[in-house]
Design an enzyme around this catalytic site. Sequence first.
Site, PDB file in Angstrom:
ATOM      1  N   GLU A   1      22.232  21.098  18.474  1.00 52.45           N
ATOM      2  CA  GLU A   1      22.615  22.492  18.238  1.00 52.45           C
ATOM      3  C   GLU A   1      22.484  23.348  19.494  1.00 52.45           C
ATOM      4  O   GLU A   1      21.904  22.914  20.497  1.00 52.45           O
ATOM      5  CB  GLU A   1      21.765  23.055  17.081  1.00 52.45           C
TER       6      GLU A   1
ATOM      7  N   GLU B   1      27.854  12.742  13.950  1.00 50.94           N
ATOM      8  CA  GLU B   1      28.953  11.762  13.872  1.00 50.94           C
ATOM      9  C   GLU B   1      29.803  11.784  15.130  1.00 50.94           C
ATOM     10  O   GLU B   1      30.172  10.741  15.668  1.00 50.94           O
ATOM     11  CB  GLU B   1      29.855  12.066  12.667  1.00 50.94           C
TER      12      GLU B   1
ATOM     13  N   CYS C   1      31.689  16.541   8.124  1.00 51.72           N
ATOM     14  CA  CYS C   1      32.523  17.746   8.112  1.00 51.72           C
ATOM     15  C   CYS C   1      33.969  17.386   8.479  1.00 51.72           C
ATOM     16  O   CYS C   1      34.253  16.274   8.940  1.00 51.72           O
ATOM     17  CB  CYS C   1      31.965  18.800   9.064  1.00 51.72           C
TER      18      CYS C   1
HETATM   19  N1  THU Z   1      25.908  18.337  10.767  1.00 50.20           N
HETATM   20  C1  THU Z   1      26.083  17.065  11.232  1.00 50.20           C
HETATM   21  O1  THU Z   1      25.574  16.686  12.289  1.00 50.20           O
HETATM   22  N2  THU Z   1      26.833  16.222  10.472  1.00 50.20           N
HETATM   23  C2  THU Z   1      27.324  16.513   9.237  1.00 50.20           C
HETATM   24  O2  THU Z   1      27.941  15.663   8.610  1.00 50.20           O
HETATM   25  C3  THU Z   1      27.137  17.839   8.668  1.00 50.20           C
HETATM   26  C4  THU Z   1      26.505  18.849   9.559  1.00 50.20           C
HETATM   27  C5  THU Z   1      25.053  19.230  11.536  1.00 50.20           C
HETATM   28  C6  THU Z   1      25.704  20.408  12.169  1.00 50.20           C
HETATM   29  C7  THU Z   1      24.535  21.360  12.287  1.00 50.20           C
HETATM   30  O3  THU Z   1      23.776  21.026  13.439  1.00 50.20           O
HETATM   31  C8  THU Z   1      23.686  21.054  11.072  1.00 50.20           C
HETATM   32  O4  THU Z   1      24.061  19.745  10.676  1.00 50.20           O
HETATM   33  C9  THU Z   1      23.849  22.034   9.913  1.00 50.20           C
HETATM   34  O5  THU Z   1      25.162  22.163   9.553  1.00 50.20           O
END
Ligand code: THU
Length: 156
Positions: free
Chosen positions: A63, A74, A111
Amino acid sequence: MREKTIEIKVKVFSFSELSEEKQMLIEKAKEVSFGAYAPYSQFSVGAAVLLENGEVVVGSNQENVAYPSGLCAERTAMFAANASYPRVAPKVLAIVAQTGGKFLKNPITPCGACRQVILETEKRFGKEIVILLFGEEKIYEISSVKQLLPLAFDEI
Ligand code: THU
């Protein structure tokens, strides 16, 4: 006018029903989720990609204070796999997530942007990628990201 129904196929497994190779990949994804950098969401995701040469490449979400600059687990894993092994097709992708010190009960699903990137990787190597979506109570196995992205944007 006619109506058309598009169905997707998902196999539901318990952890013990999976092959040793798939269990190992999920364990790797779990392990790497502990190293996620998720100070803003407290939602830690781990992804592990098994390549056709037997190598495993991992990724976790990263993040950023400027939110859109972060990246999902992913895509981190898929881009790392494609960068390190540009001529080796990914075979299986395992995804897990934890929050509040607990892995999710239900399978985590990627996502939209990650689905599009996984689809590009399938297209790039001309091979479908099996996806394992981990939940403590059940695991979904999907034969290709096409199941998660019906009517995907493809050729321009
Ligand atoms: N996130 C992922 O890494 N993969 C997913 O499949 C869904 C969301 C992350 C993005 C963000 O850092 C956190 O999870 C919350 O959305």
